[in-house]
Motif scaffolding. Structure first.
Motif, PDB file in Angstrom:
ATOM      1  N   UNK A 181      32.917  -8.742 -38.267  1.00 36.09           N
ATOM      2  CA  UNK A 181      31.492  -8.638 -37.936  1.00 36.09           C
ATOM      3  C   UNK A 181      30.650  -8.564 -39.206  1.00 36.09           C
ATOM      4  N   UNK A 182      31.130  -7.847 -40.214  1.00 40.55           N
ATOM      5  CA  UNK A 182      30.350  -7.640 -41.438  1.00 40.55           C
ATOM      6  C   UNK A 182      30.178  -8.919 -42.251  1.00 40.55           C
ATOM      7  N   UNK A 196      26.389  -7.653 -32.428  1.00 44.14           N
ATOM      8  CA  UNK A 196      26.426  -6.182 -32.379  1.00 44.14           C
ATOM      9  C   UNK A 196      25.021  -5.617 -32.227  1.00 44.14           C
ATOM     10  N   UNK A 197      24.054  -6.199 -32.923  1.00 43.73           N
ATOM     11  CA  UNK A 197      22.665  -5.773 -32.736  1.00 43.73           C
ATOM     12  C   UNK A 197      22.264  -5.903 -31.267  1.00 43.73           C
ATOM     13  N   UNK A 207      28.486  -3.912 -46.841  1.00 46.37           N
ATOM     14  CA  UNK A 207      28.018  -2.707 -46.152  1.00 46.37           C
ATOM     15  C   UNK A 207      26.512  -2.526 -46.297  1.00 46.37           C
ATOM     16  N   UNK A 208      25.953  -2.935 -47.436  1.00 50.25           N
ATOM     17  CA  UNK A 208      24.491  -2.852 -47.600  1.00 50.25           C
ATOM     18  C   UNK A 208      23.783  -3.704 -46.546  1.00 50.25           C
ATOM     19  N   UNK A 209      24.250  -4.934 -46.384  1.00 52.02           N
ATOM     20  CA  UNK A 209      23.641  -5.854 -45.427  1.00 52.02           C
ATOM     21  C   UNK A 209      23.867  -5.387 -43.992  1.00 52.02           C
ATOM     22  N   UNK A 210      25.080  -4.972 -43.696  1.00 57.33           N
ATOM     23  CA  UNK A 210      25.452  -4.578 -42.336  1.00 57.33           C
ATOM     24  C   UNK A 210      24.625  -3.397 -41.829  1.00 57.33           C
ATOM     25  N   UNK A 211      24.569  -2.322 -42.626  1.00 57.34           N
ATOM     26  CA  UNK A 211      23.837  -1.146 -42.150  1.00 57.34           C
ATOM     27  C   UNK A 211      22.325  -1.389 -42.115  1.00 57.34           C
ATOM     28  N   UNK A 212      21.835  -2.248 -42.980  1.00 56.29           N
ATOM     29  CA  UNK A 212      20.411  -2.615 -42.920  1.00 56.29           C
ATOM     30  C   UNK A 212      20.113  -3.309 -41.589  1.00 56.29           C
ATOM     31  N   UNK A 213      20.993  -4.208 -41.173  1.00 57.16           N
ATOM     32  CA  UNK A 213      20.811  -4.923 -39.902  1.00 57.16           C
ATOM     33  C   UNK A 213      20.973  -3.987 -38.711  1.00 57.16           C
ATOM     34  N   UNK A 214      21.922  -3.053 -38.792  1.00 57.08           N
ATOM     35  CA  UNK A 214      22.105  -2.092 -37.707  1.00 57.08           C
ATOM     36  C   UNK A 214      20.891  -1.174 -37.595  1.00 57.08           C
TER      37      UNK A 214
END
Length: 299
Positions: A105-106, A115-116, A186-193
């Motif tokens: 997913x990441x 996931x969003x 992880x920077x991109x993923x948590x920003x999108x979440x």
């Protein structure tokens, strides 16, 4: 359907809330199961519902809403945790995510959007049933225990270049660049979440869980490149607390178990906290704004 048993006992939930309240607790952490779980007999389908479900399972969500309603009655906050970052396994979400799940997913725009979307549907379902229930959600925890896996893409690639979602290229033969890729992910993923949570429940916290690097025989030095380590069969690689706190999460849920570590409980905690760089000046500065909780611990 046939031998596929799905059950939820509202009376047990009621009893749980009474026990928590009577013992002075005000928060319960629960796993929200995206896909199928259980033995060949039970086959509990989880939030995915049957394979032809369009979106989320109403039956599953009704049970969660019941749980949340009972928690609110007793003044208990609920922190849903999306288990190990599995994608929903109904046909609707398999198509939407282009098959991306867990670590994949990441590194997939489709996976992140999927996931969003299920987080959006999750929050919207609750609000539709009762808008006030959102106030009893403490946070959404993206995963039980985050870790990269060295045998899964892209970290199973040992040479050549890898191009991330944003177009950046990384030399997969270089440990520093491999670590840079992990941090970019992880920077991109948590920003999108965070975007998805803020759009659907402004003010709701975003959390993530992790165990220590030491729990699986890792240190930052020997696992920087997220490569399999000779003699260590565990292919999971947690990130340091510093790296996780630098993302858009609002807090970190740190899990501590003894795992053969000698000494008192305090000494065990100190060992794993040092292993995760919790006592560094950088971590202490980050923790002024982002707390660390301990959602799991054991002797």
């Amino acid at each position: 359907e046939g031998d596929r048993i799905q059950f939820y006992d509202s009376h047990r939930s009621e009893t749980l809330m009474r026990i928590l309240k009577s013992n002075g607790y005000n928060l319960v952490r629960v796993f929200v199961k995206p896909g199928e779980r259980g033995s060949e007999i039970t086959h509990i389908r989880g939030m995915s519902g049957p394979t032809n479900t369009q979106g989320l399972s109403d039956a599953y969500m009704d049970n969660f809403v019941d749980f949340l309603t009972r928690a609110q009655t007793y003044g208990i906050y609920v922190m849903p945790c999306f288990t190990e970052n599995e994608m929903l396994d109904n046909d609707y979400f398999k198509a939407l995510s282009k098959g991306a799940s867990k670590q994949g997913i990441l590194f997939s725009e489709d996976g992140i959007r999927a996931k969003q979307h299920y987080m959006e549907l999750f929050l919207q379902y609750i609000k539709k049933q009762n808008p006030e229930l959102i106030n009893s959600l403490f946070a959404l925890s993206m995963q039980n225990e985050f870790a990269f896996h060295s045998d899964e893409a892209p970290f199973n690639q040992q040479s050549g270049s890898y191009t991330f979602i944003d177009g950046s290229s990384y030399d997969m033969a270089d440990d520093e660049q491999r670590r840079d890729l992990a941090n970019a992910a992880i920077q991109n993923y948590y920003a999108k979440m965070k975007e998805a949570v803020a759009a659907n429940a402004p003010g709701l916290l975003l959390g993530e869980g992790t165990f220590s690097m030491g729990a699986v025989g890792k240190t930052y030095e020997n696992s920087k490149g997220i490569r399999a380590i000779e003699g260590n069969k565990d292919l999971r690689f947690p990130m340091t607390a510093v790296e996780l706190l630098k993302t858009d999460i609002d807090f970190l849920d740190f899990h501590v178990y003894r795992w053969g570590c000698p000494g008192t409980g305090a000494e065990v905690f100190k060992y794993f906290a040092e292993n995760m760089k919790l006592f560094t000046p950088e971590a202490k500065e980050l923790m002024k704004n982002k707390p660390i909780i301990m959602g799991e611990f054991g002797s």
